[in-house]
Design a protein around this motif. Structure first.
Motif, PDB file in Angstrom:
ATOM      1  N   GLY A   1      51.494  32.653  29.715  1.00  0.00           N
ATOM      2  CA  GLY A   1      51.406  33.566  28.583  1.00  0.00           C
ATOM      3  C   GLY A   1      50.210  34.494  28.613  1.00  0.00           C
ATOM      4  N   GLU A   2      49.232  34.222  29.501  1.00  0.00           N
ATOM      5  CA  GLU A   2      48.051  35.091  29.599  1.00  0.00           C
ATOM      6  C   GLU A   2      48.452  36.415  30.236  1.00  0.00           C
ATOM      7  OE1 GLU A   2      45.053  36.819  28.979  1.00  0.00           O
ATOM      8  OE2 GLU A   2      44.516  34.694  28.674  1.00  0.00           O
ATOM      9  N   VAL A   3      48.097  37.531  29.599  1.00  0.00           N
ATOM     10  CA  VAL A   3      48.471  38.853  30.114  1.00  0.00           C
ATOM     11  C   VAL A   3      47.265  39.648  30.596  1.00  0.00           C
ATOM     12  CG1 VAL A   3      50.554  39.006  28.713  1.00  0.00           C
ATOM     13  CG2 VAL A   3      48.377  39.854  27.780  1.00  0.00           C
ATOM     14  N   ASP A   4      46.054  39.110  30.430  1.00  0.00           N
ATOM     15  CA  ASP A   4      44.859  39.809  30.902  1.00  0.00           C
ATOM     16  C   ASP A   4      44.583  39.383  32.340  1.00  0.00           C
ATOM     17  OD1 ASP A   4      42.495  41.047  31.388  1.00  0.00           O
ATOM     18  OD2 ASP A   4      41.366  40.095  29.747  1.00  0.00           O
ATOM     19  N   PHE A   5      45.089  40.187  33.281  1.00  0.00           N
ATOM     20  CA  PHE A   5      44.951  39.825  34.689  1.00  0.00           C
ATOM     21  C   PHE A   5      43.520  39.958  35.190  1.00  0.00           C
ATOM     22  CE2 PHE A   5      49.431  40.883  34.182  1.00  0.00           C
ATOM     23  CZ  PHE A   5      50.019  39.758  34.746  1.00  0.00           C
ATOM     24  N   ASN A   6      42.655  40.592  34.425  1.00  0.00           N
ATOM     25  CA  ASN A   6      41.249  40.661  34.808  1.00  0.00           C
ATOM     26  C   ASN A   6      40.568  39.302  34.723  1.00  0.00           C
ATOM     27  OD1 ASN A   6      40.958  43.410  35.515  1.00  0.00           O
ATOM     28  ND2 ASN A   6      40.916  43.978  33.353  1.00  0.00           N
ATOM     29  N   LYS A   7      41.239  38.345  34.109  1.00  0.00           N
ATOM     30  CA  LYS A   7      40.683  36.999  34.033  1.00  0.00           C
ATOM     31  C   LYS A   7      40.933  36.192  35.313  1.00  0.00           C
ATOM     32  CE  LYS A   7      40.830  36.474  29.003  1.00  0.00           C
ATOM     33  NZ  LYS A   7      41.356  35.684  27.859  1.00  0.00           N
ATOM     34  N   MET A   8      41.679  36.765  36.243  1.00  0.00           N
ATOM     35  CA  MET A   8      41.922  36.070  37.505  1.00  0.00           C
ATOM     36  C   MET A   8      40.616  35.940  38.283  1.00  0.00           C
ATOM     37  SD  MET A   8      45.542  37.699  38.794  1.00  0.00           S
ATOM     38  CE  MET A   8      45.688  36.565  40.178  1.00  0.00           C
ATOM     39  N   ASN A   9      40.403  34.765  38.844  1.00  0.00           N
ATOM     40  CA  ASN A   9      39.202  34.515  39.637  1.00  0.00           C
ATOM     41  C   ASN A   9      39.239  35.292  40.947  1.00  0.00           C
ATOM     42  OD1 ASN A   9      40.313  32.091  38.165  1.00  0.00           O
ATOM     43  ND2 ASN A   9      38.232  31.339  38.488  1.00  0.00           N
ATOM     44  N   ASP A  10      38.060  35.638  41.462  1.00  0.00           N
ATOM     45  CA  ASP A  10      37.982  36.120  42.832  1.00  0.00           C
ATOM     46  C   ASP A  10      38.344  34.958  43.758  1.00  0.00           C
ATOM     47  OD1 ASP A  10      37.164  38.558  41.913  1.00  0.00           O
ATOM     48  OD2 ASP A  10      35.069  38.333  42.519  1.00  0.00           O
ATOM     49  N   VAL A  11      39.028  35.268  44.861  1.00  0.00           N
ATOM     50  CA  VAL A  11      39.487  34.227  45.779  1.00  0.00           C
ATOM     51  C   VAL A  11      39.092  34.590  47.210  1.00  0.00           C
ATOM     52  CG1 VAL A  11      41.498  33.032  46.725  1.00  0.00           C
ATOM     53  CG2 VAL A  11      41.428  33.607  44.288  1.00  0.00           C
ATOM     54  N   PHE A  12      38.550  33.603  47.923  1.00  0.00           N
ATOM     55  CA  PHE A  12      38.202  33.754  49.330  1.00  0.00           C
ATOM     56  C   PHE A  12      39.023  32.748  50.146  1.00  0.00           C
ATOM     57  CE2 PHE A  12      34.595  35.299  46.978  1.00  0.00           C
ATOM     58  CZ  PHE A  12      34.092  36.356  47.725  1.00  0.00           C
ATOM     59  N   ILE A  13      39.842  33.260  51.072  1.00  0.00           N
ATOM     60  CA  ILE A  13      40.570  32.422  52.017  1.00  0.00           C
ATOM     61  C   ILE A  13      39.830  32.526  53.351  1.00  0.00           C
ATOM     62  CG2 ILE A  13      42.774  31.964  53.146  1.00  0.00           C
ATOM     63  CD1 ILE A  13      42.967  31.732  50.126  1.00  0.00           C
ATOM     64  N   ILE A  14      39.346  31.401  53.879  1.00  0.00           N
ATOM     65  CA  ILE A  14      38.518  31.407  55.091  1.00  0.00           C
ATOM     66  C   ILE A  14      39.145  30.482  56.132  1.00  0.00           C
ATOM     67  CG2 ILE A  14      36.242  30.912  56.051  1.00  0.00           C
ATOM     68  CD1 ILE A  14      35.123  31.372  53.184  1.00  0.00           C
ATOM     69  N   LEU A  15      39.459  31.028  57.302  1.00  0.00           N
ATOM     70  CA  LEU A  15      39.988  30.246  58.414  1.00  0.00           C
ATOM     71  C   LEU A  15      39.007  30.303  59.575  1.00  0.00           C
ATOM     72  CD1 LEU A  15      42.605  31.013  56.688  1.00  0.00           C
ATOM     73  CD2 LEU A  15      43.869  30.565  58.788  1.00  0.00           C
ATOM     74  N   ILE A  16      38.651  29.129  60.121  1.00  0.00           N
ATOM     75  CA  ILE A  16      37.706  29.033  61.228  1.00  0.00           C
ATOM     76  C   ILE A  16      38.473  28.581  62.467  1.00  0.00           C
ATOM     77  CG2 ILE A  16      35.534  28.017  62.025  1.00  0.00           C
ATOM     78  CD1 ILE A  16      34.983  27.305  59.045  1.00  0.00           C
TER      79      ILE A  16
END
Length: 279
Positions: A106-121
């Protein structure tokens, strides 16, 4: 029992040792700090093999190491030894799975999405440019200086890079240490952080508790493989019976042929025929 590598011989690119090491909050903080070239403070202990599903009907995905920092950024980190040919799209899948869980229904404020880092070594150069680090963020093709600023970052690290431009010497040494997790490599490093990491690794490898955990993990892997082979054989038997039926092979002849092919006892083939023929 031949376990392949023993615990003492594992490198940080081996999933078991990597996951065991980064369960230590400080170890992961230091690892991410070197990769992202800034201080990282995690809000909670890292979660290894975190299971994510979009719904109960979807196939589960296990994220190797999931953690959130005190700024709310999500970090998913994975050591990947083999080039499976699908790593860019796998990282996209990880991104989508994580994103799908960031907002409450139900949340419509997409600015509340966290920053995400996907890191593959990885111990190979996925893109063939000789770089140690490949960082991807969305940019506009028509205007290269315009960034989408959607908070999504995917980083592919290559332990066998040849060009050190644009990365710290400490990152280069850490990546080499991940592939060659030895006393000699740690001692040759000019990084106090890497030497600190190595002391943690030495402690893990000498732990009787971790040694037992490693043996159990190996045995579970063998059992899973055996169970998979059993299921595959059973599927083959049933497919062969259905094919015989489709080709109008007499039931008695079909039973004889399948039993001979799969070395089945009379009781076994009778059970399979009863369950599969005309089901």
């Amino acid at each position: 029992m031949n376990q392949g590598k023993e615990l003492k011989d594992l490198n940080l690119l081996d999933r078991f040792l990597f996951n065991e090491a980064v369960e230590d909050k400080e170890f992961l903080e230091k690892t991410l700090g070197i990769i992202l070239e800034k201080d990282i403070e995690l809000a909670h202990a890292p979660q290894t093999e975190k299971e994510i599903r979009r719904s109960v009907w979807n196939r589960q995905i296990k994220l190797d190491v999931w953690a959130m920092d005190t700024e709310g950024s999500i970090h998913n980190t994975e050591a990947q030894k083999k080039n499976t040919g699908n790593l860019p799209k796998r990282s996209r899948n990880y991104q989508g799975l994580i994103d799908s869980r960031l907002l409450v229904p139900g949340e419509v404020d997409f600015n509340k999405m966290n920053d995400v880092f996907i890191i593959l070594i990885m111990p190979f150069d996925l893109f063939g440019k000789g770089l140690y680090r490949y960082t991807f963020r969305m940019k506009c093709e028509e205007a290269a200086d315009v960034s989408l600023m959607d908070g999504a970052t995917r980083i592919f690290l290559n332990t066998r890079g040849t060009h050190e431009e644009g990365v710290s010497r400490e990152l280069v040494e850490m990546l080499r240490y991940f592939e060659d997790t030895t006393d000699e490599r740690a001692q040759a490093s000019g990084s106090e952080t890497i030497r600190w990491m190595h002391e943690k690794i030495r402690s893990i490898k000498s732990s009787e508790e971790v040694g037992i955990k490693f043996m159990n993990a190996w045995e579970e892997k063998i059992l899973d493989r055996q169970e998979g082979q059993k299921e595959e054989r059973e599927q083959g038997i049933r497919k062969m019976i259905k094919l015989c039926q489709k080709l109008a092979v007499p039931q008695e002849d079909a039973a004889s042929q399948v039993a001979e092919m799969y070395q089945l006892e009379q009781e076994e083939i009778s059970r399979y025929m009863k369950e599969t023929w005309n089901d």
